[in-house]
Design a protein around this motif. Structure first.
Motif, short mmCIF file in Angstrom:
data_model
loop_
_atom_site.label_atom_id
_atom_site.label_comp_id
_atom_site.label_asym_id
_atom_site.label_seq_id
_atom_site.Cartn_x
_atom_site.Cartn_y
_atom_site.Cartn_z
N MET A 1 -5.12 4.02 -15.43
CA MET A 1 -6.14 3.03 -14.89
C MET A 1 -5.93 1.81 -14.98
N THR A 6 -8.94 -8.14 -9.95
CA THR A 6 -8.39 -7.71 -8.46
C THR A 6 -7.70 -8.90 -8.24
N LYS A 37 1.30 -6.88 1.56
CA LYS A 37 1.42 -5.92 1.33
C LYS A 37 2.51 -5.20 2.82
N HIS A 41 5.31 -2.87 2.41
CA HIS A 41 6.18 -1.11 3.43
C HIS A 41 6.75 -0.69 3.97
N GLN A 169 8.75 -3.34 -8.37
CA GLN A 169 7.55 -3.36 -8.10
C GLN A 169 6.86 -4.50 -7.07
N ASP A 186 -0.91 -2.55 -6.48
CA ASP A 186 -1.29 -1.06 -7.43
C ASP A 186 -1.82 -0.36 -6.31
N ARG A 187 -0.34 0.40 -5.19
CA ARG A 187 -0.50 0.75 -4.17
C ARG A 187 -1.52 2.15 -4.46
N GLU A 188 -2.24 3.06 -5.02
CA GLU A 188 -2.87 4.00 -5.12
C GLU A 188 -4.27 3.68 -3.92
N VAL A 189 -4.77 1.69 -4.85
CA VAL A 189 -6.14 1.52 -4.48
C VAL A 189 -5.94 0.28 -3.04
N GLY A 190 -4.09 0.10 -2.92
CA GLY A 190 -3.57 -0.71 -2.03
C GLY A 190 -4.16 -2.20 -2.18
#
Ligand code: AHG
Ligand code: MN
Ligand code: MN
Length: 339
Positions: A1, A6, A37, A41, A169, A186-190
């Motif tokens: 990861m 951030t 973001k 989406h 991306q 980072d889409r998994e953690v937003g």
């Protein structure tokens, strides 16, 4: 990861170490980034989200609005209204400025945006973006409502600028006047994570971006500048050039920031001195980013950031990218002006 910092951490460290980033500006940038973001989406839902197609109405520029132009505009307005960091906003999609409603506290910043740049790419699944520029309300606006005239400041006064790119991306490029930084969603953690920076545009890349179908409208010197490059190794420059045009300024500028080259949308015979792109929320933020990355930006004769805007939706010729290429293209325009 990824362990990359951030956006929040990057901004807090900037604030702490450089002592140059006011808390309100940090809030503003985080708010814009959060809205991007959400826009990203919506863009990625495409036909599944019923966000494609047009609305059958025109904006102030006389362009047919896509559904996503309006959705993205609303998302940016809603996200930025209540935080207390702004005095007003302006957008490609709104005729005049949007004041912060009286029920919310007001701040000292002005936010301008192109909610969706590259709208013609939306329905065909290609990259689009959001461009933004941040100014400070002038001191004389203290204690009164800001006006459209308060927005008409030269690009050199921008305190921050950037864009989001909704492509393979989802990326955010940002400058606050001390370099250009890239963040990847980072889409998994937003979270947005810093993935590059400070970015320097590679100089000497032989690649140009221009809409060749406008050729007959160009000034003779822009035509010659492009002809010299198209004739490649057999021409006066003795070297081959490559050409790319996505129809989305964000995507073209992003490629150029990362790989080098030059982006041209010159003023041409259709609208002498005006061209296609808008000064306040397309040309100026991109010129700020380009200069911060070691590149250059002119309108064909003058540094973009030195121009005094006359109107919110003013159009301007644009030459952005590699310093030497921008200088060569600008000299071509200037030579014509004198002849
Ligand atoms: P917008 O979608 O915000 O109106 O901007 C489109 C701009 C820019 O993104 C792009 O470089 C240019 O218009 C494309 O122009 P052509 O249609 O002449 O290719
Ligand atoms: Mn645009
Ligand atoms: Mn747009």
């Amino acid at each position: 990861m990824s362990r990359a910092p951030t956006l929040t951490r990057f901004l807090i460290e900037q604030q702490r170490e450089q002592n140059t980033l006011p808390a309100e500006l940090r809030l503003l940038i985080e708010t814009v980034a959060r809205a991007c973001k959400t826009i990203g989406h919506a863009v990625s839902k495409g036909a599944l989200g019923e966000v494609l197609g047009s609305l059958g109405q025109e904006n102030v520029q006389g362009e047919v609005q896509k559904k996503l132009d309006v959705i993205a505009n609303e998302l940016l307005l809603d996200a930025n209204e209540w935080g207390g960091h702004l005095a007003a906003m302006a957008s490609e999609e709104m005729e005049t400025i949007h004041l912060i409603p009286n029920r919310y506290p007001k701040g000292e910043y002005l936010l301008l945006f192109d909610p969706i740049d590259g709208s013609s790419n939306i329905d065909v699944g290609l990259s689009v973006g959001t461009i933004f520029s941040v100014l400070k309300a002038p001191p004389e606006a203290a204690g009164r409502e800001v006006t459209e005239a308060d927005f008409l400041q030269a690009g050199a006064t921008q305190v921050a600028a950037g864009y989001a790119l909704y492509g393979p991306q989802t990326l955010l490029m940002l400058t606050m006047g001390a370099g250009v930084y890239e963040f990847t969603l980072d889409r998994e953690v937003g979270a947005w994570r810093m993935t590059d920076g400070p970015i320097q545009i590679p100089q000497g890349t032989r690649e140009f971006a221009i809409n060749m179908s406008n050729r007959r409208q160009w000034t003779p010197h822009v035509e010659r500048y492009i002809d010299e490059r198209v004739s490649g190794a057999q021409g006066p420059l003795g070297t081959d050039y490559n050409m790319r045009w996505t129809g989305s300024m964000v995507a073209d500028i992003h490629r150029i920031l990362k790989r080098g080259g030059v982006f041209l949308y010159p003023a041409d015979a259709r609208k002498p001195g005006k061209a296609r792109l808008r000064l306040m929320y397309e040309a100026n933020p991109m010129a700020f980013l380009m200069e911060q990355a070691g590149g250059a930006g002119t309108d064909g004769t003058t540094r973009l950031l030195d121009l005094s805007p006359q109107a919110l939706h003013q159009r301007v010729g644009v030459m952005l990218g590699d310093r030497a290429e921008v200088a060569a293209a600008t000299q071509a325009q200037a030579a014509m002006a004198q002849s």
